[in-house]
Design an enzyme around this catalytic site. Structure first.
Site, PDB file in Angstrom:
ATOM      1  N   TYR A 101     -25.949  -3.062  -7.474  1.00  0.00           N
ATOM      2  CA  TYR A 101     -27.079  -3.800  -8.047  1.00  0.00           C
ATOM      3  C   TYR A 101     -27.202  -3.431  -9.516  1.00  0.00           C
ATOM      4  O   TYR A 101     -27.162  -2.249  -9.877  1.00  0.00           O
ATOM      5  CB  TYR A 101     -28.379  -3.433  -7.317  1.00  0.00           C
ATOM      6  CG  TYR A 101     -29.601  -4.075  -7.928  1.00  0.00           C
ATOM      7  CD1 TYR A 101     -30.136  -5.243  -7.388  1.00  0.00           C
ATOM      8  CD2 TYR A 101     -30.211  -3.527  -9.060  1.00  0.00           C
ATOM      9  CE1 TYR A 101     -31.254  -5.846  -7.962  1.00  0.00           C
ATOM     10  CE2 TYR A 101     -31.318  -4.131  -9.633  1.00  0.00           C
ATOM     11  CZ  TYR A 101     -31.840  -5.288  -9.074  1.00  0.00           C
ATOM     12  OH  TYR A 101     -32.930  -5.877  -9.645  1.00  0.00           O
ATOM     13  N   GLU A 197     -30.394 -10.326 -13.684  1.00  0.00           N
ATOM     14  CA  GLU A 197     -30.093  -9.511 -12.506  1.00  0.00           C
ATOM     15  C   GLU A 197     -28.789  -9.953 -11.866  1.00  0.00           C
ATOM     16  O   GLU A 197     -28.538 -11.158 -11.747  1.00  0.00           O
ATOM     17  CB  GLU A 197     -31.243  -9.644 -11.509  1.00  0.00           C
ATOM     18  CG  GLU A 197     -31.096  -8.782 -10.270  1.00  0.00           C
ATOM     19  CD  GLU A 197     -32.119  -9.154  -9.194  1.00  0.00           C
ATOM     20  OE1 GLU A 197     -33.124  -8.450  -9.051  1.00  0.00           O
ATOM     21  OE2 GLU A 197     -31.893 -10.164  -8.506  1.00  0.00           O
TER      22      GLU A 197
END
Ligand code: GDP
Ligand code: MN
Length: 397
Positions: A101, A197
């Site tokens: 992530y 993101e």
């Protein structure tokens, strides 16, 4: 402004970040053709401005040619968290060895950008933060200094990649990861983003680092500097968020079945919590803000009901700058046209509440109840949603 995955990935590619070959498709036939060009296996991905598509069934891996059109038809018929699927992204599939992530996000608490990394990607980052906060790297980035090398090294170290691991072209995976982190920072700056993101950022079976998903939010205040993105967004099918933005209120679809409209973000959020506490589930967050006129109320109701998943509606107004009678007139305008067949509960307190209640009493709208206070309103709407069978239909359609 939130960008769809495919648009965000185009920004990634322009910033030099590794993404897989992909094509947008608006029909099963287009998807089949796209898969033909890309070569199997492919992943068919719903294009909606919300996460959790994987869990909702909006992402399908297709190994055989015959699967692509059927998967696309299924996905195009879906509504994910209140959003209709506008199209699918057909993307070359990869074998995933690890899911990471990575994000850069504007943080209110830090009053600036924060770099966030986790070696546990693919899942909700909120869940990682809850379960295993130590697994997160969170470092504020000084906007004047920019991203520093030590911060990039921190991320690479936290990823704990095998130093020997390299992609097919010989680039070490650690080096590729560092490149992605630096490029993401540049993109965040250049696109005036409030969020960039990548989840998951994957390491493939062949040692490549690839951005498998994108979530990019551009600061609305900077959209004038990004005419192209803005025009593209407006040229597409106008989504609910865009309609809300134009009319001057905030709207987010949430996926439950109780429509919520209120004035002030705090009031609306606490109303959503109260609904959950009473065993219900909110369909949306809708904040018409201070001083909203009847017209805005009418548009907001229309946006909420257009989701087609609402089985009861709660309007909670605490009049400060907003006049309750203005809100009441907006309600009468929409509901008076007999377009809504779900129970509507209204709570009016504060500025011109008595006048507002008088407007509603005079209109005698069927299905509308004026609650004595906020708590009673929540109780009534949760009971109303439970009793109502099926979502709202609008009789004019
Ligand atoms: P989200 O659920 O909306 O965040 O959608 P993502 O794009 O993050 O995809 C969800 C999950 O689908 C990923 O975490 C992967 O596990 C899986 N996935 C997506 N693309 C591929 C792919 O090319 N190959 C494989 N095997 N899995 C994929
Ligand atoms: Mn994702």
């Amino acid at each position: 402004m939130d960008l769809l995955e495919h648009r965000g990935k185009r920004l990634f590619a322009d910033a030099g970040m590794p993404v897989l070959p992909s094509r947008m498709a608006l029909s099963p036939a287009e998807a089949r053709a796209a898969a033909g060009e890309l070569g199997l296996p492919v992943v068919v991905k719903a294009q909606v401005k919300t996460g959790g598509r994987g869990k909702a069934g909006g992402i399908r891996l297709c190994r055989a040619e015959g699967e692509v059109a059927a998967a696309t038809a299924d996905i195009l018929a879906m509504t994910i968290r209140g959003q209709a699927v506008a199209g699918v992204l057909v993307e070359k599939a990869v074998e995933i060895a690890r899911e990471l992530y990575l994000a850069i996000s504007s943080s209110r608490a830090q009053r600036g950008p924060v770099l966030i990394f986790s070696a546990e990607g693919g899942v909700d980052i909120e869940e990682v933060a809850r379960r295993n906060p130590g697994a997160l790297v969170r470092t504020p980035v000084d906007p004047l200094l920019g991203l520093c090398d030590y911060q990039v090294r921190d991320v690479v170290a936290a990823a704990a990649l095998d130093p020997e691991l390299a992609g097919p072209d010989g680039t070490p995976a650690k080096q590729a990861l560092a490149g992605v982190v630096r490029a993401l920072w540049r993109l965040y700056l250049d696109s005036d983003a409030t969020l960039c993101e990548v989840n998951p950022l994957v390491v493939t079976g062949s040692g490549e680092v690839v951005c498998l998903d994108s979530k990019v939010t551009i600061d609305d205040n900077a959209l004038y500097r990004h005419a192209e993105l803005k025009a593209e967004a407006e040229a597409g099918v106008e989504d609910r968020e865009a309609r809300a933005r134009k009319a001057g209120f905030a709207f987010v679809a949430l996926g439950g079945d109780i429509g919520v409209l209120g004035n002030g973000a705090g009031l609306v959020m606490s109303t959503i919590d109260q609904i959950a506490g009473a065993g219900g589930s909110a369909a949306d967050f809708c904040d018409i803000g201070g001083g909203a006129r009847a017209e805005v109320v009418a548009t907001a109701l229309d946006v909420i009901l257009s989701m087609g998943s609402v089985s009861a509606l709660l309007v909670s107004i605490f009049g400060g700058i907003t006049r309750c009678d203005e809100v009441a007139r907006g309600l009468v305008e929409v509901l008076g046209q007999a377009r809504v067949d779900v129970p509507v509960v209204v709570r009016l307190d504060g500025n011109a509440a008595a006048e507002g209640r008088a407007v509603l009493a005079e209109a005698r709208l069927p299905g509308l109840t004026v609650a004595a206070g906020a708590a009673e309103a929540v109780r009534l709407v949760v009971a109303g949603a439970a009793a109502h069978h099926g979502p709202a239909t609008r009789r004019e359609d």
